[in-house]
Scaffold this active site. Structure first.
Site, PDB file in Angstrom:
ATOM      1  N   ARG A 152       0.648  -1.224   0.477  1.00  0.00           N
ATOM      2  CA  ARG A 152       0.216   0.347  -0.157  1.00  0.00           C
ATOM      3  C   ARG A 152       0.913   1.325  -0.421  1.00  0.00           C
ATOM      4  NH1 ARG A 152      -2.041  -3.708   3.939  1.00  0.00           N
ATOM      5  NH2 ARG A 152      -4.694  -4.701   2.933  1.00  0.00           N
TER       6      ARG A 152
ATOM      7  N   LYS B  51      -2.127  -2.439   7.912  1.00  0.00           N
ATOM      8  CA  LYS B  51      -3.607  -2.043   8.579  1.00  0.00           C
ATOM      9  C   LYS B  51      -3.261  -3.190   9.753  1.00  0.00           C
ATOM     10  CE  LYS B  51      -6.303  -1.583   5.094  1.00  0.00           C
ATOM     11  NZ  LYS B  51      -7.491  -1.124   4.502  1.00  0.00           N
TER      12      LYS B  51
ATOM     13  N   HIS C 100      -2.673   2.323  -5.377  1.00  0.00           N
ATOM     14  CA  HIS C 100      -3.148   0.790  -5.545  1.00  0.00           C
ATOM     15  C   HIS C 100      -3.951  -0.024  -6.764  1.00  0.00           C
ATOM     16  CE1 HIS C 100      -4.426  -0.894  -1.752  1.00  0.00           C
ATOM     17  NE2 HIS C 100      -5.693  -1.350  -1.968  1.00  0.00           N
TER      18      HIS C 100
ATOM     19  N   ARG D 224      -0.456  -2.002  -6.289  1.00  0.00           N
ATOM     20  CA  ARG D 224      -1.041  -3.359  -5.442  1.00  0.00           C
ATOM     21  C   ARG D 224      -1.821  -4.536  -6.307  1.00  0.00           C
ATOM     22  NH1 ARG D 224      -0.908  -4.505  -0.179  1.00  0.00           N
ATOM     23  NH2 ARG D 224      -3.225  -5.393   1.470  1.00  0.00           N
TER      24      ARG D 224
ATOM     25  N   HIS E 237      -3.942  -9.929   4.063  1.00  0.00           N
ATOM     26  CA  HIS E 237      -4.752 -10.043   4.258  1.00  0.00           C
ATOM     27  C   HIS E 237      -5.338 -10.805   5.539  1.00  0.00           C
ATOM     28  CE1 HIS E 237      -6.152  -8.855  -0.030  1.00  0.00           C
ATOM     29  NE2 HIS E 237      -5.449  -7.567   0.674  1.00  0.00           N
TER      30      HIS E 237
ATOM     31  N   TYR F  70      -9.450 -11.740  -6.609  1.00  0.00           N
ATOM     32  CA  TYR F  70      -8.445 -11.949  -7.319  1.00  0.00           C
ATOM     33  C   TYR F  70      -8.498 -12.624  -8.175  1.00  0.00           C
ATOM     34  CZ  TYR F  70      -6.310  -7.830  -4.786  1.00  0.00           C
ATOM     35  OH  TYR F  70      -6.292  -6.345  -3.987  1.00  0.00           O
TER      36      TYR F  70
END
Length: 303
Positions: free
Chosen positions: A156, A182, A249, A252, A275, A284
């Site tokens: 990110r 995150k 982004h 990514r 994730h 994806y």
């Protein structure tokens, strides 16, 4: 009293008491009229207000299913359900016609848009040629190092700009990059040799002795702002005819999509992206399938 009469009364009340905009009245009125039209077919006759109180959750779900059969997406059906709930609250308050079954009906969830990846050629062009936007050698080296890292590691933009000088992946080492994502979650990401080489060029032009100093700096010597990086890519994509979804982004997304296209394991991609849930990474697979179909449509002589 017919339900249609109540609908008209409700719209007059919305306009006079709630001062609803004309467009809101038109939209709400049309949505509830569509529901009453469905009930006429569903129940075999025009419904009165008593029929509104006797409807079951199955009746409401049948209406939503009928809307779906007309190719109305989740967002549209959610909007229509909201209008109907407003109408039924009015029926309960003004006429004492209560229907608890509407509370058992889940609001359709709008589907999240699929990640939009760049082609391999587009992503490579961004990573290797982004420096052309600037005429200053230091900024050219910085932007090339940054965007090569974004595509090469699937970072990110906030993760890349949060790196310290001590985190810099340099030639002569095969140590992976430790990234804080995150929620403060740390993950380990391998680094391409080309990314290490680009990083070395940037550091040679803007050396920092302080290990805790930001790795990527702006023109004033402070941590590089994400808006500046986004503008650099925006300028580059317009100069080079890249699609509007070519953003930091998107690199990514491209990282994940291109790995998947080359046979990478989905669980491994999940770890590389950081994730928390595999279901997030599974989006994806839809991207890859969509690109496969687009390739087929472009290439097959009978498509």
């Amino acid at each position: 009293m017919l339900a249609e009469t109540l609908r008209q009364e409700w719209l007059r009340w919305m306009g006079s008491e709630r001062r609803a905009a004309a467009l809101t009245l038109e939209t709400y009125g049309r949505d509830v009229a569509g529901f009453l039209g469905f009930l006429t077919r569903h129940l075999g006759g025009e419904p009165d207000i008593g029929a509104l109180g006797r409807l079951t959750a199955a009746d409401f779900r049948a209406w939503l299913a009928d809307e779906a059969a007309q190719n109305h997406g989740n967002a549209t059906r959610a909007k229509k359900l909201s209008a109907l709930r407003t109408f039924l609250r009015y029926a309960e308050r003004e006429k004492g016609i209560a229907n608890a079954a509407i509370g058992l009906v889940a609001t359709p969830r709008a589907r999240k848009p699929l990640p939009r990846a760049l082609t391999v050629e587009e992503a490579r062009a961004v990573a290797s040629e982004i420096g052309e936007v600037s005429d200053q050698a230091a900024l050219q080296a910085r932007d090339t190092a940054l965007f090569t890292l974004l595509y090469g590691c699937g970072l990110r933009i906030s993760e890349a700009l949060g790196l310290r000088r001590a985190d810099a992946p340099l030639p002569g080492s095969d140590a992976p990059l430790r990234v804080t994502g995150k929620g403060g979650k740390t993950r380990i990401v391998p680094v391409l040799a080309i990314a290490r080489d680009m990083m070395a060029r940037w550091i040679a032009l803007h050396w920092q002795d302080e290990p805790e100093a930001p790795l990527f700096l702006g023109a004033r010597g402070k941590r590089l702002d994400a808006a500046i990086a986004q503008k650099a890519l925006r300028d580059f994509r317009r100069l080079n005819g890249l699609p509007e979804h070519a953003t930091p982004h998107a690199l990514r997304h491209s990282f994940a999509t291109h790995l998947l296209g080359q046979g990478a394991d989905l669980r491994a991609i999940q770890e590389l992206l950081g994730h928390a849930s595999l279901s997030t990474t599974q989006r994806y697979t839809a991207v890859d399938a969509a690109q496969l179909m687009e390739t087929w449509r472009r290439a097959h002589p009978r498509a």
